[in-house]
Design a protein around this motif. Structure first.
Motif, PDB file in Angstrom:
ATOM      1  N   SER A 137     -11.383  -8.810  -6.858  1.00 17.51           N
ATOM      2  CA  SER A 137     -12.143  -7.682  -7.401  1.00 17.51           C
ATOM      3  C   SER A 137     -11.265  -6.788  -8.265  1.00 17.51           C
ATOM      4  O   SER A 137     -11.672  -6.354  -9.350  1.00 17.51           O
ATOM      5  CB  SER A 137     -12.754  -6.872  -6.258  1.00 17.51           C
ATOM      6  OG  SER A 137     -13.433  -5.725  -6.750  1.00 17.51           O
ATOM      7  N   LEU A 138     -10.045  -6.524  -7.801  1.00 17.67           N
ATOM      8  CA  LEU A 138      -9.122  -5.687  -8.566  1.00 17.67           C
ATOM      9  C   LEU A 138      -8.826  -6.308  -9.929  1.00 17.67           C
ATOM     10  O   LEU A 138      -8.831  -5.630 -10.958  1.00 17.67           O
ATOM     11  CB  LEU A 138      -7.811  -5.502  -7.799  1.00 17.67           C
ATOM     12  CG  LEU A 138      -7.863  -4.731  -6.477  1.00 17.67           C
ATOM     13  CD1 LEU A 138      -6.506  -4.777  -5.775  1.00 17.67           C
ATOM     14  CD2 LEU A 138      -8.284  -3.286  -6.706  1.00 17.67           C
ATOM     15  N   VAL A 198      -8.983   1.932  -4.429  1.00 18.86           N
ATOM     16  CA  VAL A 198      -9.321   1.236  -3.187  1.00 18.86           C
ATOM     17  C   VAL A 198      -8.468   1.727  -2.021  1.00 18.86           C
ATOM     18  O   VAL A 198      -8.966   1.965  -0.922  1.00 18.86           O
ATOM     19  CB  VAL A 198      -9.136  -0.292  -3.363  1.00 18.86           C
ATOM     20  CG1 VAL A 198      -9.220  -1.005  -2.014  1.00 18.86           C
ATOM     21  CG2 VAL A 198     -10.176  -0.845  -4.322  1.00 18.86           C
ATOM     22  N   THR A 236       0.836  -1.212   0.000  1.00 16.35           N
ATOM     23  CA  THR A 236       0.000   0.000   0.000  1.00 16.35           C
ATOM     24  C   THR A 236       0.864   1.252   0.000  1.00 16.35           C
ATOM     25  O   THR A 236       0.630   2.191  -0.769  1.00 16.35           O
ATOM     26  CB  THR A 236      -0.935   0.013   1.224  1.00 16.35           C
ATOM     27  OG1 THR A 236      -1.789  -1.142   1.165  1.00 16.35           O
ATOM     28  CG2 THR A 236      -1.788   1.266   1.255  1.00 16.35           C
ATOM     29  N   ASP A 293     -10.260 -11.604  -1.478  1.00 16.51           N
ATOM     30  CA  ASP A 293     -11.476 -11.058  -2.094  1.00 16.51           C
ATOM     31  C   ASP A 293     -11.203  -9.720  -2.771  1.00 16.51           C
ATOM     32  O   ASP A 293     -11.708  -9.446  -3.873  1.00 16.51           O
ATOM     33  CB  ASP A 293     -12.579 -10.892  -1.046  1.00 16.51           C
ATOM     34  CG  ASP A 293     -13.173 -12.223  -0.598  1.00 16.51           C
ATOM     35  OD1 ASP A 293     -12.928 -13.243  -1.279  1.00 16.51           O
ATOM     36  OD2 ASP A 293     -13.871 -12.243   0.442  1.00 16.51           O
ATOM     37  N   THR A 294     -10.403  -8.875  -2.122  1.00 10.55           N
ATOM     38  CA  THR A 294     -10.055  -7.582  -2.717  1.00 10.55           C
ATOM     39  C   THR A 294      -9.214  -7.781  -3.966  1.00 10.55           C
ATOM     40  O   THR A 294      -9.431  -7.135  -4.998  1.00 10.55           O
ATOM     41  CB  THR A 294      -9.290  -6.707  -1.704  1.00 10.55           C
ATOM     42  OG1 THR A 294     -10.142  -6.428  -0.598  1.00 10.55           O
ATOM     43  CG2 THR A 294      -8.836  -5.394  -2.343  1.00 10.55           C
ATOM     44  N   LEU A 317      -3.987  -7.426   1.421  1.00 11.28           N
ATOM     45  CA  LEU A 317      -5.262  -6.841   0.994  1.00 11.28           C
ATOM     46  C   LEU A 317      -6.451  -7.774   1.174  1.00 11.28           C
ATOM     47  O   LEU A 317      -7.593  -7.315   1.182  1.00 11.28           O
ATOM     48  CB  LEU A 317      -5.175  -6.441  -0.483  1.00 11.28           C
ATOM     49  CG  LEU A 317      -4.062  -5.482  -0.894  1.00 11.28           C
ATOM     50  CD1 LEU A 317      -4.187  -5.146  -2.373  1.00 11.28           C
ATOM     51  CD2 LEU A 317      -4.104  -4.215  -0.052  1.00 11.28           C
ATOM     52  N   GLN A 334      -7.189   0.710 -10.221  1.00  6.27           N
ATOM     53  CA  GLN A 334      -8.088   0.025  -9.297  1.00  6.27           C
ATOM     54  C   GLN A 334      -7.486  -0.042  -7.893  1.00  6.27           C
ATOM     55  O   GLN A 334      -8.184   0.134  -6.895  1.00  6.27           O
ATOM     56  CB  GLN A 334      -8.396  -1.384  -9.816  1.00  6.27           C
ATOM     57  CG  GLN A 334      -9.180  -1.410 -11.116  1.00  6.27           C
ATOM     58  CD  GLN A 334     -10.499  -0.669 -11.037  1.00  6.27           C
ATOM     59  OE1 GLN A 334     -11.188  -0.699 -10.012  1.00  6.27           O
ATOM     60  NE2 GLN A 334     -10.850   0.020 -12.100  1.00  6.27           N
ATOM     61  N   CYS A 335      -6.163  -0.281  -7.832  1.00  3.59           N
ATOM     62  CA  CYS A 335      -5.496  -0.318  -6.522  1.00  3.59           C
ATOM     63  C   CYS A 335      -5.621   1.018  -5.801  1.00  3.59           C
ATOM     64  O   CYS A 335      -6.012   1.082  -4.629  1.00  3.59           O
ATOM     65  CB  CYS A 335      -4.021  -0.670  -6.681  1.00  3.59           C
ATOM     66  SG  CYS A 335      -3.698  -2.405  -7.079  1.00  3.59           S
TER      67      CYS A 335
END
Length: 427
Positions: free
Chosen positions: A72-73, A118, A16, A68-69, A65, A114-115
């Motif tokens: 989605s990404l 989020v 991150t 699931d995240t 992350l 996308q990252c």
């Protein structure tokens, strides 16, 4: 996932943090403290592209992350085809230009967008990036209209194709473009200087979307797995993979894929006349020349930023740089390579043609290879039409921008002027 600064190993950050920072202290590149190795490669390669990519990226990011995240990404970023097309008995083209901006940069740019969408949460992020052509379009498209994210793209004035330029300079809104009166290396240097200036970096919450950003590289790893998966459906040998190389993010991603366990025989770093790396692989001397303008302009880079990562992977894995083959083509050789492909029934563009020719130069009779088709031929329609004496129809994304006005601001390659412009624009 933890990463450290190659210049200052004591600077260790999470994924991150690395995505938000872009670069570390003193322009240092972030590099993973560990490279995950994937088991049961046969089962993995049998999966569809998106499902496999969830596992590939999940191996890096699920612990931080959540899977699931990650899922989605990946689903939002990778929503276009990646065909492997057979060109002749020994060569295949991995066509990476079926995304919205018709270039391989769509993979990394869309995943990074996308990252950040989020991870940024309520923060305002200003992205500063340099492009030698395709990055600008991919980043602009990926981030266009996203709340709280502004993008500033620097590019060398007059040194990219007009249609390339129009794909990212005609959008407006949160996409701002600057035509720099110099070459790509100067644009890249201005970006790096900006990150070293605390007033800009911290005051403007600056980020970079170049291939120096680790999120882009993770996304690019995925299409190497897809290339080998499709190749193995028709061949029992391991593929040789030739990568058209400019800033060397693409080759870096390929080496990460191999380090994760992907079965690749070896890589070929294919460049144009800007041949710093092929010369270095031959004599061990890093001696960049002045950047030369070529018909394969996205590779007009004399000092590739990602090369330290290449050496870091080779060192970490106990490999040898001699395992990477370097090939450089002159303009005449590029023209001949483009023509030869066309005569063989395959329409390419200069960058892909260089990689295709590089395969021919290095492969032995018992080897088969893949070259990366990094852009749609129509993105370089002026060169392709002139070299091949043909007329190319424009795909819809290019036709949509053909008659739009360029919205760029012209600036010299001067850091103080860029700094003043950024504060006027973003503060």
């Amino acid at each position: 996932m933890q990463l450290y600064n190659l210049k200052h190993p004591s600077q260790v950050v999470s994924f991150t943090e690395a995505v938000k920072l872009g670069l570390g202290k003193d322009r240092g590149l972030f590099f993973p403290t560990a490279i995950p190795v994937l088991d049961d490669m046969e089962t993995l390669l049998a999966l569809p592209f998106v499902e496999r990519s969830k596992k590939v990226i999940g191996a890096w990011l699920a612990s931080e992350l959540g899977q699931d995240t990650v899922d989605s990404l990946v689903e939002k970023a990778f929503n276009f085809d990646v065909p492997l097309v057979q060109v002749d008995d020994n060569r295949y083209s991995l066509e990476l230009f079926h995304g919205p901006t018709l270039a391989f940069k769509d993979f990394g740019a869309r995943f990074m967008a996308q990252c950040l969408n989020v991870l940024a949460k309520d923060e305002t992020i200003n992205i500063l990036t340099a492009t030698s052509g395709d990055t600008g379009a991919a980043v602009a498209d990926a981030f266009f209209g996203l709340d709280a994210i502004n993008v500033v793209v620097l590019y060398p004035k007059g040194k990219i194709s007009v249609l390339q330029e129009k794909m990212f300079t005609t959008l407006g809104k949160n996409i701002h473009t600057v035509a720099v009166d110099s070459d790509f290396d100067a644009c890249q240097s201005l970006v790096k200087q900006s990150f070293e200036d605390s007033a800009i970096r911290d005051g403007l919450h600056l980020n970079s979307a170049n291939s120096i950003n680790i999120s882009r590289l993770l996304a690019q790893i995925c299409y190497y797995f897809e290339a080998v998966a499709q190749f193995k459906q028709q061949n029992e040998t391991l593929p040789v993979i030739a990568v058209p190389s400019g800033n060397f993010g693409n080759l870096t991603a390929g080496l990460f894929a191999k380090a994760m366990g992907l079965p690749v025989k070896y890589f070929v770093a294919a460049t144009n006349s800007n041949d710093t790396v092929p010369r270095y692989l031959l004599d061990g001397k890093w001696s960049p020349n002045t950047t030369v303008a070529t018909m394969s302009n996205a590779m007009d880079v004399a000092e590739p930023s990602n090369w330290p990562r290449v050496e870091a992977i080779v060192d970490k894995m106990g490999w040898s740089l001699s395992d990477i083959k370097g090939v450089a083509l002159s303009e005449e050789q590029t023209s001949n390579a483009l023509t030869a492909l066309h005569k063989a029934g395959y329409l390419s563009e200069p960058h892909g043609a260089i990689a295709a020719n590089a395969l021919t130069q290095v492969m032995h009779e018992d080897e088969k290879g893949i070259f990366l088709g990094t852009a749609h031929p129509a993105k370089f329609n002026e060169v392709v039409e002139a070299e091949l004496k043909i007329s190319l129809p424009l795909p819809q994304p290019l036709a949509d921008v053909e008659n739009k006005a360029i919205l760029s601001v012209d600036l010299p390659a001067n850091f103080d002027e860029l700094k003043a412009h950024l504060f006027k624009l973003l503060k």
